[in-house]
Design a protein around this motif. Sequence first.
Motif, PDB file in Angstrom:
ATOM      1  N   GLY B  69       5.431  27.163 -44.117  1.00 50.19           N
ATOM      2  CA  GLY B  69       4.399  28.387 -44.044  1.00 50.19           C
ATOM      3  C   GLY B  69       4.432  29.033 -42.742  1.00 50.19           C
ATOM      4  O   GLY B  69       5.130  28.441 -41.613  1.00 50.19           O
ATOM      5  N   ALA B  70       4.421  30.188 -42.789  1.00 53.62           N
ATOM      6  CA  ALA B  70       4.333  31.114 -41.733  1.00 53.62           C
ATOM      7  C   ALA B  70       3.834  30.722 -40.337  1.00 53.62           C
ATOM      8  O   ALA B  70       4.309  30.774 -39.410  1.00 53.62           O
ATOM      9  CB  ALA B  70       3.998  32.458 -41.769  1.00 53.62           C
ATOM     10  N   LEU B  71       2.534  30.015 -40.544  1.00 53.05           N
ATOM     11  CA  LEU B  71       1.848  29.543 -39.350  1.00 53.05           C
ATOM     12  C   LEU B  71       1.687  27.789 -39.326  1.00 53.05           C
ATOM     13  O   LEU B  71       0.854  27.553 -38.596  1.00 53.05           O
ATOM     14  CB  LEU B  71       0.486  30.055 -39.523  1.00 53.05           C
ATOM     15  CG  LEU B  71       0.137  31.563 -39.138  1.00 53.05           C
ATOM     16  CD1 LEU B  71      -1.260  32.012 -39.468  1.00 53.05           C
ATOM     17  CD2 LEU B  71       0.763  32.065 -37.990  1.00 53.05           C
ATOM     18  N   LEU B  72       2.644  27.289 -40.044  1.00 54.60           N
ATOM     19  CA  LEU B  72       2.311  25.826 -40.192  1.00 54.60           C
ATOM     20  C   LEU B  72       2.375  25.074 -38.958  1.00 54.60           C
ATOM     21  O   LEU B  72       3.178  25.137 -38.022  1.00 54.60           O
ATOM     22  CB  LEU B  72       3.651  25.287 -41.081  1.00 54.60           C
ATOM     23  CG  LEU B  72       3.620  23.860 -41.552  1.00 54.60           C
ATOM     24  CD1 LEU B  72       2.359  23.594 -42.110  1.00 54.60           C
ATOM     25  CD2 LEU B  72       4.777  23.432 -42.395  1.00 54.60           C
ATOM     26  N   GLY B  73       1.107  24.285 -38.803  1.00 48.64           N
ATOM     27  CA  GLY B  73       0.963  23.840 -37.545  1.00 48.64           C
ATOM     28  C   GLY B  73       0.429  24.286 -36.290  1.00 48.64           C
ATOM     29  O   GLY B  73       0.247  23.556 -35.326  1.00 48.64           O
ATOM     30  N   VAL B  74       0.179  25.581 -36.444  1.00 54.92           N
ATOM     31  CA  VAL B  74      -0.399  26.420 -35.377  1.00 54.92           C
ATOM     32  C   VAL B  74      -1.973  26.465 -35.327  1.00 54.92           C
ATOM     33  O   VAL B  74      -2.412  26.675 -36.357  1.00 54.92           O
ATOM     34  CB  VAL B  74       0.068  28.044 -35.440  1.00 54.92           C
ATOM     35  CG1 VAL B  74      -0.544  28.510 -34.600  1.00 54.92           C
ATOM     36  CG2 VAL B  74       1.350  28.229 -35.581  1.00 54.92           C
ATOM     37  N   PRO B  75      -2.545  25.973 -33.927  1.00 55.51           N
ATOM     38  CA  PRO B  75      -3.956  25.751 -33.959  1.00 55.51           C
ATOM     39  C   PRO B  75      -4.438  27.247 -33.636  1.00 55.51           C
ATOM     40  O   PRO B  75      -3.942  27.873 -33.010  1.00 55.51           O
ATOM     41  CB  PRO B  75      -4.187  25.032 -32.798  1.00 55.51           C
ATOM     42  CG  PRO B  75      -2.678  24.468 -32.152  1.00 55.51           C
ATOM     43  CD  PRO B  75      -1.574  25.340 -33.051  1.00 55.51           C
ATOM     44  N   ILE B  76      -5.566  27.410 -34.404  1.00 55.60           N
ATOM     45  CA  ILE B  76      -6.483  28.690 -34.000  1.00 55.60           C
ATOM     46  C   ILE B  76      -7.586  28.577 -33.755  1.00 55.60           C
ATOM     47  O   ILE B  76      -8.246  27.327 -33.905  1.00 55.60           O
ATOM     48  CB  ILE B  76      -6.273  29.843 -35.183  1.00 55.60           C
ATOM     49  CG1 ILE B  76      -6.662  29.162 -36.424  1.00 55.60           C
ATOM     50  CG2 ILE B  76      -4.612  30.057 -35.257  1.00 55.60           C
ATOM     51  CD1 ILE B  76      -6.630  30.350 -37.513  1.00 55.60           C
ATOM     52  N   ALA B  77      -8.549  29.442 -33.261  1.00 57.68           N
ATOM     53  CA  ALA B  77      -9.896  29.260 -32.960  1.00 57.68           C
ATOM     54  C   ALA B  77     -10.548  30.400 -33.869  1.00 57.68           C
ATOM     55  O   ALA B  77     -10.146  31.558 -34.176  1.00 57.68           O
ATOM     56  CB  ALA B  77     -10.380  29.577 -31.611  1.00 57.68           C
TER      57      ALA B  77
END
Lengths: 96, 493
Positions: B69-77
Amino acid sequence: MSLSIEEVRHIAALARLELDEAALTRYCRQLASILDYMARLRQVDVSGVPPAGSALAACPLRPDQPRPGLTVADLLKNAAEVEAGQFKIPPVFEAE
Amino acid sequence: MTPLDLTLSELRAALAGGELSSRQVTRACLDRLARLDPALHAFLYVAGERALAEAEQADRRLREERRAGALLGVPIAVKDVLAVEDMPCTAGSKILEGFLPPFTATAVRRLQEAGAIVIGKTNTDEFAMGSSTENSAYGPTRNPWALDRVPGGSSGGSAAAVAARIVPAGLGSDTGGSVRQPAAFCGLTGLKPTYGRVSRYGLIAYGSSLDCVGTLTRTAEDAALLLAIMAGRDPLDSTSADRPLTLPDLKAAPTSLPLRGLRIGVPDEYFVAGMQAEVEAGVRTAVAALADLGAEVLPVSLPHTEYALPVYYLLAPAEASANLARYDGIRYGPRLAGSSPQEVMARTRGQRFGAEVERRIMLGTYALSRGYYEAYYAQAQKVRTLIRRDFEAAFERVDLIAAPVAPSTAFPLGAHSDDPLSMYLEDIYTLPANLAGVPGLAFPVGFDGQGLPVGMQLMAAPFREDLLLGAAHAYQQVTDWHLRAPALEEANL
C-alpha cells in the motif's frame, strides 16, 4: 453596544447552559465587545445579494436505501445510563 | 540519520525498499514521543501497543506482498477531532471525556487502508475553537521551536508532533485556519483542501459549511501524497465532492522555470498596518522567489477582506451552537445529575464545556435568535457571498493568490488570555479561504529575529490544489526552510 445581563441569561437558557452569576457577567461584557466589532457588517450594501449558506453550489442527495449501520449496542456503549436497550433519563413528566 | 529525519515520501520508499522496517520506525516514533511529549504535550492519547502490533503486520505484508500500500507501515498522528474506532476521542473537551467512537472517520480510514498506522490522537483547542491550542481542556501544547510559545491552533498538537519529528505527518482540521496557522507557527507545510474535497464523515462538527480535513507535513510532496489518498466522494458525507484530483508530477526533474505561465496575485488588503515586519518581508521575498521560478506576479484586489472576520465569527458560532446541541449528557460523555432532562443537559453543558466553547455557543445562539437573525446571521451570509465573489473575480485574472498566514510568528502562551476578540484577530488572513470554500496551502519561507518560523499561504480556485502543491513544491526545490528542524535535543526538556 450594550447587552443586558437579562439578555445574556436568556441566551444561556436557550443554549441550555447553566452558568453562575460571575460567568454571566463575564460573558455579558465579552459578548458586548465582540458584537460591537460585528457592527461593521451593517456598513456593507447587500441589496440584491443572495445569502451563502454553504461553499457548495449544490448538495447532491443519495438514494434513501436501507443498509447496515451501527448496532444498538454500539450506540449505547457511551451513554452514562442505559436500561433495557435504551438511553435512561430523569422523568419528563412529574408523577401524579 | 534516524528514520524520523526522513520525510513521509522518503520514509515510504525506505519501507517499501526494505531498508527500514515498520517496527523500527514505529518504535522510534514512540520512543521520541515518550522523550519529548512531557514538555510538548502534543498528544492526548498514545496507541503504543496497537501501533506496534499494526507495525508487525505491516512488516509481514511488506515481506510477503510485492505491491505494498502507498503508506504501508508509516506512522501518523491524528487530531483528536477525527474519530478512530476504539481510540478515545475528546475533541479537547471534558464533555467527551471517555468517549470511544464506534466508527472511524473516512479520511483516517482511507489512510489506514493505504497502510498508515495511527500512533495517537493529538491535542486541539476544545472542539477546534481557538488559534493557540490553549483552549484544550487538557492543557496547552507548546511550540517545538520555543517552548514558551504556542504552536498555533487549533491543530497545534499535530503541528507540534510533526515539527518535533515525532511523526512524518499529522492530520488536522481547518474551519478558519486551524491547519494553516499552526503550520506557519511550526515551520510546516499545511494544506486546507477545497471544501468538499475530503469527506467530513467522522470529523466532529464545528462549523459544517466551513470544516475541512487537512494535513500537516514537512513538504508539499507529502501533502500531495496524503491528499491523493483521502480525496474523493464518500457516500457518508453528502457534501463530499465527486471531482477528479489531478496532481502534477512532483517527481519530475526540476526545470529552471517550472512556474512559467503561472499568474500569482498579491492582494493589498492582506498587508495591513500592525503586522510583524518580518512576516511581511518573508512573504514578499518568497513571492519574488516564485517570480524567479517563472511566475508572473501582479496586484489583485479582494475588497471585502476586512469583513471576513465578523462574518466568520457570526456564521461559525451559529453553526456551532446547532452542532454542539448534541452534547446533552444523555447519549455520550459524562453526565451531571439533575431532576429533569433539561436540568441534566444545562448542568452537564455548563460544567463540562470550557469558556471559549460557551462563548461561541452563546454568540451563535444570539445571532440566530428572534429579533437578531436578520441583522446578524442573514447579513453575514450575504456578505459571505460578496467574499466568495471577490475570489471568483480574482481567479479570473490570476491562478494563485499569495498572502501571509497570520499577522505574526508564534506568540507567547497567555498573550491573548484576557481578550477573546484579540485572539480572533489572529485569524484574519486564513478565514476568507474557508468562507469562499477555496483551498489554501501554508509553507515556511524563513525565520524571524527570534528564530521562529515565518509562513506564507497560497490560495487557488476550488479544486485547484494541483496549482498550490506544484508551486510550493517548486519553491521547496530551491529553498531549504522546510527542512530545518527545531533544536529540541538541546532545549531544556
